[in-house]
Design a protein around this motif. Structure first.
Motif, short mmCIF file in Angstrom:
data_model
loop_
_atom_site.label_atom_id
_atom_site.label_comp_id
_atom_site.label_asym_id
_atom_site.label_seq_id
_atom_site.Cartn_x
_atom_site.Cartn_y
_atom_site.Cartn_z
N GLY A 118 -13.61 -39.64 -6.29
CA GLY A 118 -14.69 -39.91 -5.35
C GLY A 118 -16.02 -39.93 -6.08
N ARG A 119 -17.04 -40.51 -5.44
CA ARG A 119 -18.31 -40.73 -6.13
C ARG A 119 -19.08 -39.44 -6.38
N PHE A 120 -19.04 -38.52 -5.46
CA PHE A 120 -19.77 -37.26 -5.63
C PHE A 120 -19.25 -36.49 -6.84
N TRP A 121 -17.94 -36.27 -6.89
CA TRP A 121 -17.38 -35.48 -7.98
C TRP A 121 -17.37 -36.26 -9.30
N THR A 122 -17.31 -37.58 -9.22
CA THR A 122 -17.41 -38.37 -10.45
C THR A 122 -18.77 -38.19 -11.09
N PHE A 123 -19.83 -38.25 -10.28
CA PHE A 123 -21.17 -38.05 -10.85
C PHE A 123 -21.30 -36.66 -11.45
N LEU A 124 -20.88 -35.65 -10.72
CA LEU A 124 -21.00 -34.28 -11.25
C LEU A 124 -20.25 -34.12 -12.57
N SER A 125 -19.03 -34.63 -12.62
CA SER A 125 -18.20 -34.46 -13.81
C SER A 125 -18.76 -35.22 -15.01
N PHE A 126 -19.11 -36.47 -14.79
CA PHE A 126 -19.56 -37.30 -15.91
C PHE A 126 -20.97 -36.93 -16.35
N THR A 159 -30.83 -40.34 0.32
CA THR A 159 -31.19 -41.42 -0.61
C THR A 159 -32.42 -41.07 -1.44
N ILE A 160 -33.36 -40.32 -0.89
CA ILE A 160 -34.53 -39.89 -1.67
C ILE A 160 -34.09 -39.01 -2.83
N LEU A 161 -33.18 -38.08 -2.54
CA LEU A 161 -32.67 -37.22 -3.62
C LEU A 161 -32.03 -38.06 -4.73
N LEU A 162 -31.24 -39.04 -4.33
CA LEU A 162 -30.52 -39.85 -5.31
C LEU A 162 -31.47 -40.73 -6.11
N CYS A 163 -32.55 -41.20 -5.50
CA CYS A 163 -33.53 -42.00 -6.25
C CYS A 163 -34.27 -41.13 -7.27
N VAL A 164 -34.57 -39.88 -6.91
CA VAL A 164 -35.19 -38.97 -7.88
C VAL A 164 -34.24 -38.72 -9.05
N VAL A 165 -32.96 -38.55 -8.74
CA VAL A 165 -31.96 -38.36 -9.79
C VAL A 165 -31.91 -39.57 -10.72
N GLU A 166 -32.02 -40.78 -10.16
CA GLU A 166 -31.98 -41.99 -10.98
C GLU A 166 -33.19 -42.08 -11.91
N VAL A 167 -34.36 -41.65 -11.45
CA VAL A 167 -35.54 -41.63 -12.33
C VAL A 167 -35.25 -40.79 -13.57
N LEU A 168 -34.73 -39.59 -13.35
CA LEU A 168 -34.47 -38.68 -14.47
C LEU A 168 -33.33 -39.20 -15.35
N LEU A 199 -23.44 -43.43 -9.14
CA LEU A 199 -24.69 -43.10 -8.44
C LEU A 199 -25.16 -44.21 -7.49
N PRO A 200 -25.27 -45.49 -7.91
CA PRO A 200 -25.74 -46.50 -6.94
C PRO A 200 -24.78 -46.69 -5.77
N ALA A 201 -23.48 -46.64 -6.03
CA ALA A 201 -22.52 -46.80 -4.93
C ALA A 201 -22.59 -45.62 -3.97
N HIS A 202 -22.75 -44.40 -4.50
CA HIS A 202 -22.88 -43.22 -3.64
C HIS A 202 -24.16 -43.30 -2.81
N GLY A 203 -25.23 -43.80 -3.42
CA GLY A 203 -26.47 -43.94 -2.66
C GLY A 203 -26.33 -44.98 -1.56
N ALA A 204 -25.66 -46.10 -1.85
CA ALA A 204 -25.47 -47.13 -0.82
C ALA A 204 -24.62 -46.62 0.33
N ASP A 205 -23.67 -45.72 0.02
CA ASP A 205 -22.85 -45.13 1.09
C ASP A 205 -23.70 -44.40 2.12
#
Length: 728
Positions: free
Chosen positions: A91-99, A28-37, A153-159
């Protein structure tokens, strides 16, 4: 979490994920840093695009502003598409990477176009079809990318923070069941709090550092920094692949919902008793709402789980509708608050707060309130009294605070309207506090609510409803204001309620010059910057003499009045610019031929202008007097006006707010304005669109009319309706 749901989460090798090994704080820390950027890039580009469309692509200011609005609205609406792809296929991981990769490609395409002068439009010309094709390809590749990123991203983080308590639930005593549920929902609430903190942090960087970069280094540097930041976000997200737990896609939920509705309609006359027997023995917890859908289970191809999935999604739609009304109210309040600040005293000693940076104040309040809210939430949890911080209660409390913020805004506006000099912008502190806390409660609560109440197979789609609600709320706000104006103008003799205040519409008639004694035949209140124009047309000599009045942002600022022989807009304008010399003394007026956005040099202009002089009033208003010779037979001119600061005795860049970018109009020298009403801005040559209408700066004293009583009343009605609908 049910045992079947637990099997839907896999690790990076595709095996069922061990919840003790995968996910958790590190992910979740990684994902929050990603959200800042990510959010910094999104908002920075939204700010930067206006300048890019004006300076590189040479669009009129009206169309540039509308293009940015359309980009942001489309990005938020496309989150539904991104959520559908995430839940159904990738899936959420590959959706984020692709988009995210698609967003980066779109941004790089815009950078290539910005750096290659052959791909920019020529000076004073609209872009060619091929240039527009490149621009819109890059722009809407970014919009599609943003839609997928914000859905996944938020749904993947909540997972990553879901707790697998399946093995422990059998030993929970019934009377402790409620406490157990609260303890296991708290990590989800905590994640969304800090995710929203990250979102606001990105917004703060965009409104401060990135605005400074654009103002001092240029919009092209802002593009490059955004590309690097987005690439870094993509790298950081991908680097955590080995510690994520990933939700497996389970096919199209839209198809399943459609099948349930079709089957329920087909079996509408079937007895409900066999269906209820099937539901009781299915092992799936039944939702007692929407019982008409239970008849779908008469069809052997429809499972109880599919029916309950449909019911749960339908149950979210009333709340989604309510949040649209709520976001409509927030759009009204946020817009009014920034506009209030733009016409108040923004000086701190010798520093003037830029108008785009006024959004920093509510962002700081939101960032400060999140740790306080989280501490209170933990305290309530320790006391077993966490009811107040459930998502729906949180959203309701935020809506109530937004209503309070509007009431405070009304009181501050009443003070501003009756003050002799503009009050300090820091009078807005109280409404900023309420607005910031309200946004934290409502927007953060929406993300948590839509995820936590979503069917397990629709986490991304339902989370994206919060983004769609924001977009639709802002669109509805614009629609309601336009509709109110149209209806009230029809019923009130052509005077719309929400136009600029009637008290300011007669400002030009009541204005008194300091030195000029000759009266002018006509006058008009210009649509932005609270500027005034008085003139007399001389058809025999094909000329007009006039006096242009405006107040610079400070006592050492400059004021410009120009005609453009080519088109409405700055480039090509023939300007008279007045300012007080650095050494003191009377105001001087010089001529400028404006052929560049980046440099302004004195020189002769193409118009024959005589009788140039200037005066300054006690309130700090500068009036430029001149007689302009216009081509014979032409009675309409493209007028441009502007204000800005002086730095070290040199003309400095003006604000890039909508009021400044919309300071252009076509002026008919012959047709007398009725009742000296506010002039209509010049339409875009390509589309006929008008720039956004903003309330005006006062011409004397503090002015009047930013938030007239009818506008406040309308906003109060919006809030009351939203709150009542929410309670229902």
């Amino acid at each position: 979490m049910a045992k079947d749901e637990r099997k839907e989460y896999v690790d990076w090798r595709g095996r069922i994920a061990d919840f003790k090994k995968y996910g958790g704080p590190k992910a979740t820390i990684l994902l929050c840093v990603v959200e800042v950027l990510e959010n910094m890039v999104f908002l920075s580009n939204a700010i930067n695009f206006v300048t890019y469309f004006l300076k590189a692509m040479h669009y009129p200011s009206a169309r540039a502003a509308n293009m940015v609005t359309n980009f942001m609205g489309t990005s938020f609406l496309l989150t539904i598409f991104g959520g559908f792809i995430s839940d159904s296929f990738l899936g959420r991981f590959w959706t984020f990477l692709s988009f995210c990769a698609l967003e980066l490609v779109g941004l790089i395409l815009l950078i290539i176009q910005a750096e290659n002068t052959k791909l920019n439009s020529r000076l004073n010309l609209s872009p060619s079809k091929s240039q527009e094709a490149i621009l819109y390809t890059g722009l809407y590749a970014m919009a599609v990318g943003v839609g997928g990123v914000k859905a996944a991203l938020p749904a993947h983080g909540a997972d990553q923070v879901l707790i697998d308590d399946h093995d422990n639930q059998d030993g929970i005593h019934v009377k402790h069941k409620h406490e157990h549920e609260l303890e296991h929902k708290q990590p989800l609430s905590t994640f969304f709090n800090w995710f929203f903190f990250s979102l606001c942090s990105g917004g703060l960087i965009a409104a401060t550092f990135m605005v400074w970069i654009e103002e001092n280094k240029g919009w092209n540097w802002s593009f490059k920094i955004c590309a690097v930041a987005l690439a870094l976000a993509l790298f950081i997200f991908a680097s955590g692949f080995s510690c994520y737990r990933n939700k497996s896609p389970v096919g199209s939920p839209v198809t399943r919902i459609f099948k349930v509705f079709v089957s329920a309609a087909r079996n509408s006359r079937v007895s409900t008793q066999p269906v209820e027997h099937v539901a009781r023995h299915s092992g799936v917890r039944s939702n007692h709402k929407f019982k008409f859908l239970d008849k779908a289970m008469a069809d052997s191809t429809i499972t109880t789980a599919e029916v309950e999935e449909t019911k749960t999604f339908l149950g979210l739609l009333p709340i989604f509708t309510c949040t649209i009304l709520m976001n409509c109210c927030l759009a009204q309040l946020q817009t009014f608050t920034v506009q209030q600040g733009s016409i108040m005293n923004k000086k701190i000693h010798n520093f003037t707060i830029p108008t785009p940076s006024l959004t920093v104040f509510p962002l700081i309040i939101m960032l400060s309130s999140i740790p306080i809210y989280e501490s209170l939430s933990q305290l309530k949890l320790s006391q077993k009294k966490n009811n107040v911080f459930r998502p729906l209660w949180r959203i309701g409390l935020g809506l109530a605070l937004a209503s309070g913020s509007m009431a405070v805004a009304a009181m501050v506006e009443a003070k501003r309207r009756h003050a002799k000099v503009p009050p300090s912008v820091f009078w807005l502190s109280w409404q900023y506090i309420l607005l910031g806390v309200s946004d934290m409660l409502t927007l953060g609560g929406m993300l948590e609510f839509f995820y936590s109440e979503a069917p397990p197979s629709m986490g991304s789609i339902c989370t994206s409803l919060s983004w769609c609600s924001t977009s639709m709320g802002y669109f509805l706000s614009s629609l309601l204001v336009s509709l109110s104006n149209a209806v009230s103008a029809l019923l009130c003799g052509g005077k719309p309620w929400l136009a600029t205040a009637s008290s300011s519409q007669t400002a030009c008639k009541s204005h008194k010059f300091t030195t000029k004694k000759t009266a002018f035949d006509d006058c008009i209140d210009l649509p932005t910057l609270n500027a005034l124009l008085h003139w007399t047309y001389h058809p025999s000599t094909s000329s007009f003499s006039g006096g242009f009045t405006v107040r610079p942002p400070n006592t050492t600022g400059w004021a410009a009045w120009a005609l453009n022989p080519l088109r409405p807009g700055m480039l090509g304008a023939q300007a008279l610019i007045a300012h007080r010399p650095n050494s003191g003394g009377p105001i001087s007026v010089d001529t400028y031929n404006l052929q560049s956005y980046t440099s302004v040099t004195k020189g002769p202009i193409s118009y024959n202008v005589t009788g140039i002089s200037a005066e300054e009033s006690a309130a700090g208003e500068i009036t430029i007097f001149a007689t302009w010779a216009v081509p014979k037979g032409e009675s309409t001119v493209n007028q441009v006006w502007q204000v800005g600061p002086l730095i070290n005795g040199q003309l400095s860049r003006h604000d890039l707010g909508y009021a400044n970018l919309g300071s252009t109009m076509k002026l008919n020298l012959v047709t007398r304005p009725s009742n000296s009403s506010v002039a209509s801005p010049a339409p875009s040559p390509a589309t006929g669109e008008s720039p956004p209408q903003l309330p005006q700066r006062p011409t004397s004293g503090a002015g009047k009319g930013l938030l007239p009583g009818k506008r406040l009343g309308l906003s109060t009605i919006f809030y009351s309706g939203a709150f009542l609908f929410f309670l229902l």
